[in-house]
Scaffold this motif. Sequence first.
Motif, PDB file in Angstrom:
ATOM      1  N   GLY A   3       1.160  -1.418   0.452  1.00  0.00           N
ATOM      2  CA  GLY A   3       0.144  -0.164  -0.007  1.00  0.00           C
ATOM      3  C   GLY A   3       0.865   1.448  -0.120  1.00  0.00           C
ATOM      4  N   GLN A   4       0.213   2.317  -0.061  1.00  0.00           N
ATOM      5  CA  GLN A   4       1.442   3.381   0.099  1.00  0.00           C
ATOM      6  C   GLN A   4       0.229   4.213   1.346  1.00  0.00           C
ATOM      7  N   ILE A   5       1.411   5.069   2.210  1.00  0.00           N
ATOM      8  CA  ILE A   5       1.161   6.110   3.134  1.00  0.00           C
ATOM      9  C   ILE A   5       0.678   7.753   3.137  1.00  0.00           C
ATOM     10  N   ILE A   6      -0.572   7.471   3.316  1.00  0.00           N
ATOM     11  CA  ILE A   6      -0.841   8.893   2.876  1.00  0.00           C
ATOM     12  C   ILE A   6      -1.074   9.884   3.790  1.00  0.00           C
ATOM     13  N   ARG A   7      -0.757   9.613   5.569  1.00  0.00           N
ATOM     14  CA  ARG A   7      -1.080  10.251   6.677  1.00  0.00           C
ATOM     15  C   ARG A   7       0.001   9.273   7.408  1.00  0.00           C
ATOM     16  N   VAL A   8       0.584  10.911   7.538  1.00  0.00           N
ATOM     17  CA  VAL A   8       1.042  11.184   9.661  1.00  0.00           C
ATOM     18  C   VAL A   8       1.090  11.464  10.597  1.00  0.00           C
ATOM     19  N   ILE A   9       0.516  11.186  11.293  1.00  0.00           N
ATOM     20  CA  ILE A   9       0.321  12.062  12.579  1.00  0.00           C
ATOM     21  C   ILE A   9       1.035  11.098  14.173  1.00  0.00           C
ATOM     22  N   SER A  10       1.924  12.287  14.234  1.00  0.00           N
ATOM     23  CA  SER A  10       3.430  11.260  15.537  1.00  0.00           C
ATOM     24  C   SER A  10       3.582   9.756  14.459  1.00  0.00           C
ATOM     25  N   ASN A  11       3.580   9.215  15.535  1.00  0.00           N
ATOM     26  CA  ASN A  11       4.607   7.473  15.147  1.00  0.00           C
ATOM     27  C   ASN A  11       3.094   6.719  13.611  1.00  0.00           C
ATOM     28  N   LEU A  12       1.614   7.407  13.777  1.00  0.00           N
ATOM     29  CA  LEU A  12       0.732   7.002  13.313  1.00  0.00           C
ATOM     30  C   LEU A  12       0.751   7.107  12.019  1.00  0.00           C
ATOM     31  N   TYR A  13       1.160   5.630  11.445  1.00  0.00           N
ATOM     32  CA  TYR A  13       0.857   6.211   9.252  1.00  0.00           C
ATOM     33  C   TYR A  13      -0.415   5.510   8.944  1.00  0.00           C
ATOM     34  N   THR A  14      -1.195   6.285   8.336  1.00  0.00           N
ATOM     35  CA  THR A  14      -2.471   5.362   7.225  1.00  0.00           C
ATOM     36  C   THR A  14      -2.197   4.943   6.109  1.00  0.00           C
ATOM     37  N   VAL A  15      -1.962   3.911   5.856  1.00  0.00           N
ATOM     38  CA  VAL A  15      -2.145   3.272   4.846  1.00  0.00           C
ATOM     39  C   VAL A  15      -3.286   2.912   3.591  1.00  0.00           C
ATOM     40  N   LYS A  16      -2.297   3.398   2.693  1.00  0.00           N
ATOM     41  CA  LYS A  16      -3.903   3.265   1.818  1.00  0.00           C
ATOM     42  C   LYS A  16      -3.750   1.961   1.208  1.00  0.00           C
ATOM     43  N   ARG A 187       3.072  24.174   9.124  1.00  0.00           N
ATOM     44  CA  ARG A 187       3.630  25.920   9.359  1.00  0.00           C
ATOM     45  C   ARG A 187       3.372  25.493  11.308  1.00  0.00           C
ATOM     46  N   GLY A 188       3.680  25.726  12.091  1.00  0.00           N
ATOM     47  CA  GLY A 188       3.614  26.321  13.305  1.00  0.00           C
ATOM     48  C   GLY A 188       3.503  25.509  13.998  1.00  0.00           C
ATOM     49  N   LYS A 189       3.580  23.786  13.530  1.00  0.00           N
ATOM     50  CA  LYS A 189       3.558  23.139  14.262  1.00  0.00           C
ATOM     51  C   LYS A 189       4.781  22.053  14.481  1.00  0.00           C
ATOM     52  N   HIS A 190       5.379  22.335  15.799  1.00  0.00           N
ATOM     53  CA  HIS A 190       6.475  21.829  16.009  1.00  0.00           C
ATOM     54  C   HIS A 190       6.671  20.426  16.675  1.00  0.00           C
ATOM     55  N   THR A 191       5.969  19.888  17.693  1.00  0.00           N
ATOM     56  CA  THR A 191       5.743  18.854  18.472  1.00  0.00           C
ATOM     57  C   THR A 191       5.201  17.673  17.763  1.00  0.00           C
ATOM     58  N   THR A 192       3.673  17.763  16.901  1.00  0.00           N
ATOM     59  CA  THR A 192       3.803  16.579  16.460  1.00  0.00           C
ATOM     60  C   THR A 192       3.727  16.628  14.886  1.00  0.00           C
ATOM     61  N   ARG A 193       4.024  15.445  14.644  1.00  0.00           N
ATOM     62  CA  ARG A 193       4.823  15.109  12.987  1.00  0.00           C
ATOM     63  C   ARG A 193       3.478  15.283  12.104  1.00  0.00           C
ATOM     64  N   HIS A 194       3.054  15.734  11.301  1.00  0.00           N
ATOM     65  CA  HIS A 194       1.457  15.871  10.624  1.00  0.00           C
ATOM     66  C   HIS A 194       1.930  15.834   9.344  1.00  0.00           C
ATOM     67  N   VAL A 195       1.876  15.247   8.480  1.00  0.00           N
ATOM     68  CA  VAL A 195       2.025  15.645   7.061  1.00  0.00           C
ATOM     69  C   VAL A 195       0.428  14.406   6.049  1.00  0.00           C
ATOM     70  N   GLU A 196       0.235  15.300   5.448  1.00  0.00           N
ATOM     71  CA  GLU A 196      -1.123  14.215   4.875  1.00  0.00           C
ATOM     72  C   GLU A 196      -1.140  14.823   3.502  1.00  0.00           C
ATOM     73  N   LEU A 197      -2.074  13.785   2.555  1.00  0.00           N
ATOM     74  CA  LEU A 197      -1.719  13.861   1.069  1.00  0.00           C
ATOM     75  C   LEU A 197      -3.288  13.832   0.925  1.00  0.00           C
ATOM     76  N   TYR A 198      -3.701  14.927   0.513  1.00  0.00           N
ATOM     77  CA  TYR A 198      -4.684  15.553   0.372  1.00  0.00           C
ATOM     78  C   TYR A 198      -5.356  15.181  -1.710  1.00  0.00           C
ATOM     79  N   ASN A 199      -6.186  14.030  -1.315  1.00  0.00           N
ATOM     80  CA  ASN A 199      -6.937  13.265  -2.389  1.00  0.00           C
ATOM     81  C   ASN A 199      -7.864  14.953  -3.019  1.00  0.00           C
TER      82      ASN A 199
END
Length: 277
Positions: A3-16, A187-199
Amino acid sequence: MNGQIIRVISNLYTVKIGDMLYGCRARGKFRKDKITPMVGDNVVIDVDNNLIIDILPRKNELTRPVVANVDIAFIVTSTKKPNLDLVLLDKLISVITYNNIEPIICFTKLDLLNEVEKETIEKLRIYYETIGIKVVYNTETVLIKKLIKNKIAVLAGQTGAGKSSLINRISENLNIKTDEISEALGRGKHTTRHVELYNIAEGYIVDTPGFSAIDLKDISKEELKETFEEFKRYDCKFKDCVHDKEIGCKVKEAVLEKEILQSRYDNYLLFLKGLEK
Ligand SMILES: Nc1nc2c(ncn2[C@@H]2O[C@H](COP(=O)(O)OP(=O)(O)OP(=O)(O)O)[C@@H](O)[C@H]2O)c(=O)[nH]1
Ligand SMILES: [Mg+2]
Ligand SMILES: [Zn+2]
């Protein structure tokens, strides 16, 4: 399963995988090996244990935002307010090409131009298309959507160029404001890692803050030359010609013959000088 990782929040990965989403953690071995899964990664997961067990080789990695396997980058280029910046455009083409990403030029704000100015942009469009780079206007939404389909796309370009507006134009059903996308992407998020791909438009898009700040410093002269596709058509007297002061340089001749755009050559020399320091 792959699958493909589409979201990371902290150590949790969402795999599609297909239409299914799986919340996963990375196996402990990655941490030991100092490997961090990234959004965009193609991964193998152990579905029973919700674990990412392998990461397939990446074709590229961006650091701002942290995304892997980017296919295309729209270089959002304002033609007025802010004024057309061909130095930045050519620099981004080189940086993006060097990163194994396909650059696509997207000119914006043509509605602010008079007929003569529009013609100048039209000529530029033809030149860049001739050297193999796709060019669109931000009003060509059907075409833009087609280009994004099944791709991971990022947006680059100076502030005010119209990146967020472009996302709004092509995303009828995106239920997040573009500001929030930028916010979510770091932007402005230093504590929690959050990257997301938008469909969007059956592909993924990342509104990249600060891509324009990436510079060429990690590139060698030889690699810079490789990113100027139109230079490759010419056989200079010396094989290692960097098209600067060498005799028998066919690229320089082509500039004089107006086969190569003067601004392309000037910008090339500018970047080359920058690498000499
Ligand atoms: N006239 C005109 N205005 C535009 C066009 N595209 C964007 N704008 C305007 O230009 C301004 C900047 O657009 P944004 O989409 O916010 O620019 P941006 O690239 O996201 O800027 P940053 O987020 O600061 O990097 C806004 O006021 C938009 O409404 C266009 O095609 N024509
Ligand atoms: Mg924006
Ligand atoms: Zn040469």
